[in-house]
Design a protein around this motif. Structure first.
Motif, PDB file in Angstrom:
ATOM      1  N   PHE A  10      18.904  12.059  17.889  1.00  0.00           N
ATOM      2  CA  PHE A  10      17.502  12.134  17.501  1.00  0.00           C
ATOM      3  C   PHE A  10      16.620  11.458  18.536  1.00  0.00           C
ATOM      4  O   PHE A  10      17.075  10.599  19.285  1.00  0.00           O
ATOM      5  N   LYS A  11      15.324  11.839  18.526  1.00  0.00           N
ATOM      6  CA  LYS A  11      14.354  11.240  19.440  1.00  0.00           C
ATOM      7  C   LYS A  11      13.826   9.903  18.929  1.00  0.00           C
ATOM      8  O   LYS A  11      13.374   9.085  19.710  1.00  0.00           O
ATOM      9  N   SER A  12      13.849   9.696  17.613  1.00  0.00           N
ATOM     10  CA  SER A  12      13.308   8.454  17.069  1.00  0.00           C
ATOM     11  C   SER A  12      14.164   7.960  15.904  1.00  0.00           C
ATOM     12  O   SER A  12      14.812   8.757  15.216  1.00  0.00           O
ATOM     13  N   PRO A  13      14.152   6.649  15.683  1.00  0.00           N
ATOM     14  CA  PRO A  13      14.889   6.100  14.544  1.00  0.00           C
ATOM     15  C   PRO A  13      14.366   6.634  13.211  1.00  0.00           C
ATOM     16  O   PRO A  13      15.141   6.837  12.272  1.00  0.00           O
ATOM     17  N   GLU A  14      13.061   6.901  13.147  1.00  0.00           N
ATOM     18  CA  GLU A  14      12.466   7.396  11.904  1.00  0.00           C
ATOM     19  C   GLU A  14      13.027   8.767  11.519  1.00  0.00           C
ATOM     20  O   GLU A  14      13.296   9.032  10.339  1.00  0.00           O
ATOM     21  N   GLU A  15      13.197   9.644  12.510  1.00  0.00           N
ATOM     22  CA  GLU A  15      13.798  10.962  12.239  1.00  0.00           C
ATOM     23  C   GLU A  15      15.218  10.798  11.707  1.00  0.00           C
ATOM     24  O   GLU A  15      15.599  11.433  10.726  1.00  0.00           O
ATOM     25  N   ALA A  16      15.982   9.941  12.359  1.00  0.00           N
ATOM     26  CA  ALA A  16      17.379   9.726  11.951  1.00  0.00           C
ATOM     27  C   ALA A  16      17.446   9.096  10.568  1.00  0.00           C
ATOM     28  O   ALA A  16      18.294   9.469   9.744  1.00  0.00           O
ATOM     29  N   GLU A  17      16.558   8.149  10.280  1.00  0.00           N
ATOM     30  CA  GLU A  17      16.552   7.500   8.966  1.00  0.00           C
ATOM     31  C   GLU A  17      16.194   8.480   7.863  1.00  0.00           C
ATOM     32  O   GLU A  17      16.738   8.417   6.758  1.00  0.00           O
ATOM     33  N   GLY A  18      15.269   9.408   8.149  1.00  0.00           N
ATOM     34  CA  GLY A  18      14.925  10.437   7.167  1.00  0.00           C
ATOM     35  C   GLY A  18      16.122  11.315   6.849  1.00  0.00           C
ATOM     36  O   GLY A  18      16.409  11.615   5.686  1.00  0.00           O
ATOM     37  N   ALA A  19      16.853  11.706   7.885  1.00  0.00           N
ATOM     38  CA  ALA A  19      18.063  12.514   7.676  1.00  0.00           C
ATOM     39  C   ALA A  19      19.117  11.707   6.926  1.00  0.00           C
ATOM     40  O   ALA A  19      19.790  12.231   6.033  1.00  0.00           O
ATOM     41  N   ALA A  20      19.250  10.426   7.259  1.00  0.00           N
ATOM     42  CA  ALA A  20      20.244   9.571   6.601  1.00  0.00           C
ATOM     43  C   ALA A  20      19.957   9.437   5.110  1.00  0.00           C
ATOM     44  O   ALA A  20      20.881   9.489   4.287  1.00  0.00           O
ATOM     45  N   ARG A  21      18.675   9.272   4.754  1.00  0.00           N
ATOM     46  CA  ARG A  21      18.311   9.183   3.321  1.00  0.00           C
ATOM     47  C   ARG A  21      18.723  10.446   2.582  1.00  0.00           C
ATOM     48  O   ARG A  21      19.290  10.390   1.490  1.00  0.00           O
ATOM     49  N   LYS A  22      18.459  11.597   3.187  1.00  0.00           N
ATOM     50  CA  LYS A  22      18.810  12.864   2.544  1.00  0.00           C
ATOM     51  C   LYS A  22      20.328  13.039   2.467  1.00  0.00           C
ATOM     52  O   LYS A  22      20.841  13.549   1.465  1.00  0.00           O
ATOM     53  N   LEU A  23      21.041  12.621   3.507  1.00  0.00           N
ATOM     54  CA  LEU A  23      22.495  12.725   3.485  1.00  0.00           C
ATOM     55  C   LEU A  23      23.094  11.798   2.418  1.00  0.00           C
ATOM     56  O   LEU A  23      24.044  12.165   1.724  1.00  0.00           O
ATOM     57  N   ASN A  24      22.519  10.594   2.288  1.00  0.00           N
ATOM     58  CA  ASN A  24      22.989   9.679   1.248  1.00  0.00           C
ATOM     59  C   ASN A  24      22.715  10.239  -0.148  1.00  0.00           C
ATOM     60  O   ASN A  24      23.534  10.084  -1.047  1.00  0.00           O
ATOM     61  N   ALA A  25      21.562  10.906  -0.328  1.00  0.00           N
ATOM     62  CA  ALA A  25      21.256  11.546  -1.609  1.00  0.00           C
ATOM     63  C   ALA A  25      22.233  12.681  -1.889  1.00  0.00           C
ATOM     64  O   ALA A  25      22.532  12.981  -3.049  1.00  0.00           O
ATOM     65  N   LEU A  26      22.741  13.278  -0.841  1.00  0.00           N
ATOM     66  CA  LEU A  26      23.726  14.360  -0.952  1.00  0.00           C
ATOM     67  C   LEU A  26      25.136  13.795  -1.160  1.00  0.00           C
ATOM     68  O   LEU A  26      26.087  14.533  -1.298  1.00  0.00           O
ATOM     69  N   ARG A  27      25.244  12.483  -1.203  1.00  0.00           N
ATOM     70  CA  ARG A  27      26.498  11.741  -1.395  1.00  0.00           C
ATOM     71  C   ARG A  27      27.426  11.810  -0.179  1.00  0.00           C
ATOM     72  O   ARG A  27      28.629  12.062  -0.303  1.00  0.00           O
ATOM     73  N   ALA A  28      26.853  11.575   0.966  1.00  0.00           N
ATOM     74  CA  ALA A  28      27.667  11.460   2.184  1.00  0.00           C
ATOM     75  C   ALA A  28      28.586  10.254   2.025  1.00  0.00           C
ATOM     76  O   ALA A  28      28.228   9.261   1.397  1.00  0.00           O
ATOM     77  N   LEU A  29      29.780  10.343   2.572  1.00  0.00           N
ATOM     78  CA  LEU A  29      30.751   9.259   2.442  1.00  0.00           C
ATOM     79  C   LEU A  29      30.404   8.068   3.320  1.00  0.00           C
ATOM     80  O   LEU A  29      30.645   6.917   2.956  1.00  0.00           O
ATOM     81  N   ASP A  30      29.821   8.328   4.488  1.00  0.00           N
ATOM     82  CA  ASP A  30      29.438   7.256   5.397  1.00  0.00           C
ATOM     83  C   ASP A  30      28.349   7.772   6.328  1.00  0.00           C
ATOM     84  O   ASP A  30      28.442   8.892   6.827  1.00  0.00           O
ATOM     85  N   VAL A  31      27.329   6.956   6.558  1.00  0.00           N
ATOM     86  CA  VAL A  31      26.242   7.317   7.473  1.00  0.00           C
ATOM     87  C   VAL A  31      25.865   6.071   8.266  1.00  0.00           C
ATOM     88  O   VAL A  31      25.702   4.999   7.693  1.00  0.00           O
ATOM     89  N   SER A  32      25.748   6.210   9.587  1.00  0.00           N
ATOM     90  CA  SER A  32      25.280   5.096  10.410  1.00  0.00           C
ATOM     91  C   SER A  32      24.346   5.630  11.493  1.00  0.00           C
ATOM     92  O   SER A  32      24.432   6.784  11.899  1.00  0.00           O
ATOM     93  N   ILE A  33      23.459   4.741  11.943  1.00  0.00           N
ATOM     94  CA  ILE A  33      22.484   5.083  12.978  1.00  0.00           C
ATOM     95  C   ILE A  33      22.564   4.018  14.060  1.00  0.00           C
ATOM     96  O   ILE A  33      22.535   2.824  13.766  1.00  0.00           O
ATOM     97  N   ASP A  34      22.686   4.444  15.308  1.00  0.00           N
ATOM     98  CA  ASP A  34      22.765   3.524  16.441  1.00  0.00           C
ATOM     99  C   ASP A  34      21.910   4.046  17.583  1.00  0.00           C
ATOM    100  O   ASP A  34      21.726   5.240  17.736  1.00  0.00           O
ATOM    101  N   ARG A  35      21.424   3.119  18.403  1.00  0.00           N
ATOM    102  CA  ARG A  35      20.721   3.484  19.635  1.00  0.00           C
ATOM    103  C   ARG A  35      21.675   3.208  20.791  1.00  0.00           C
ATOM    104  O   ARG A  35      22.385   2.217  20.778  1.00  0.00           O
ATOM    105  N   PHE A  36      21.692   4.072  21.771  1.00  0.00           N
ATOM    106  CA  PHE A  36      22.524   3.814  22.941  1.00  0.00           C
ATOM    107  C   PHE A  36      21.662   3.832  24.183  1.00  0.00           C
ATOM    108  O   PHE A  36      20.608   4.453  24.225  1.00  0.00           O
ATOM    109  N   THR A  37      22.122   3.086  25.185  1.00  0.00           N
ATOM    110  CA  THR A  37      21.410   2.991  26.449  1.00  0.00           C
ATOM    111  C   THR A  37      22.390   3.253  27.579  1.00  0.00           C
ATOM    112  O   THR A  37      23.595   3.363  27.362  1.00  0.00           O
ATOM    113  N   ARG A  38      21.872   3.312  28.776  1.00  0.00           N
ATOM    114  CA  ARG A  38      22.711   3.582  29.940  1.00  0.00           C
ATOM    115  C   ARG A  38      23.758   2.500  30.131  1.00  0.00           C
ATOM    116  O   ARG A  38      24.893   2.754  30.490  1.00  0.00           O
TER     117      ARG A  38
END
Length: 120
Positions: A10-38
């Motif tokens: 994703f381009k922003s943490p907010e986009e990823a967090e929105g998807a994570a909320r929906k995935l958790n509502a869908l009962r995803a088994l595990d969801v994590s969000i991380d930023r990576f750099t060079r």
């Protein structure tokens, strides 16, 4: 049923967090969000061009930058003052959403991620 994994960028943490909320509502088994750099996140924002310093030894001696990621960052062509750097680092999609979902909801979860702006 089995499990499926999803790796989406994703381009922003907010986009990823929105998807994570929906995935958790869908009962995803595990969801994590991380930023990576060079290189390592711990050294971000600490570098200036070597043209502003006396060289790599001065940059590293007696500092927190003596870690392997500090050496890599200091040796990067973009820090030489003689180059524009060339390759660049991760730009744009530097937020990684990782999810594990039940096989039965995998296609629905993929749709959620795509609609939220995720790139797989």
């Amino acid at each position: 049923m089995g499990e499926k994994n999803i790796l989406a960028y994703f381009k922003s943490p907010e986009e990823a967090e929105g998807a994570a909320r929906k995935l958790n509502a869908l009962r995803a088994l595990d969801v994590s969000i991380d930023r990576f750099t060079r290189y390592s996140e711990q050294n971000s924002g600490l570098f200036q061009s070597l043209a502003d310093r006396t060289g790599m030894p001065a940059m590293l001696h007696g500092s927190d930058l003596a870690s392997s990621s500090g050496v890599l960052s200091a040796a990067d062509p973009s820090n030489s003052g003689m180059s524009h750097g060339g390759q660049g680092g991760p730009t744009g999609h530097d937020i990684l959403l990782t999810a594990v979902v039940d096989e039965g909801i995998h296609h629905q979860a993929l749709r959620i991620v795509e609609e939220a702006g995720g790139m797989m």
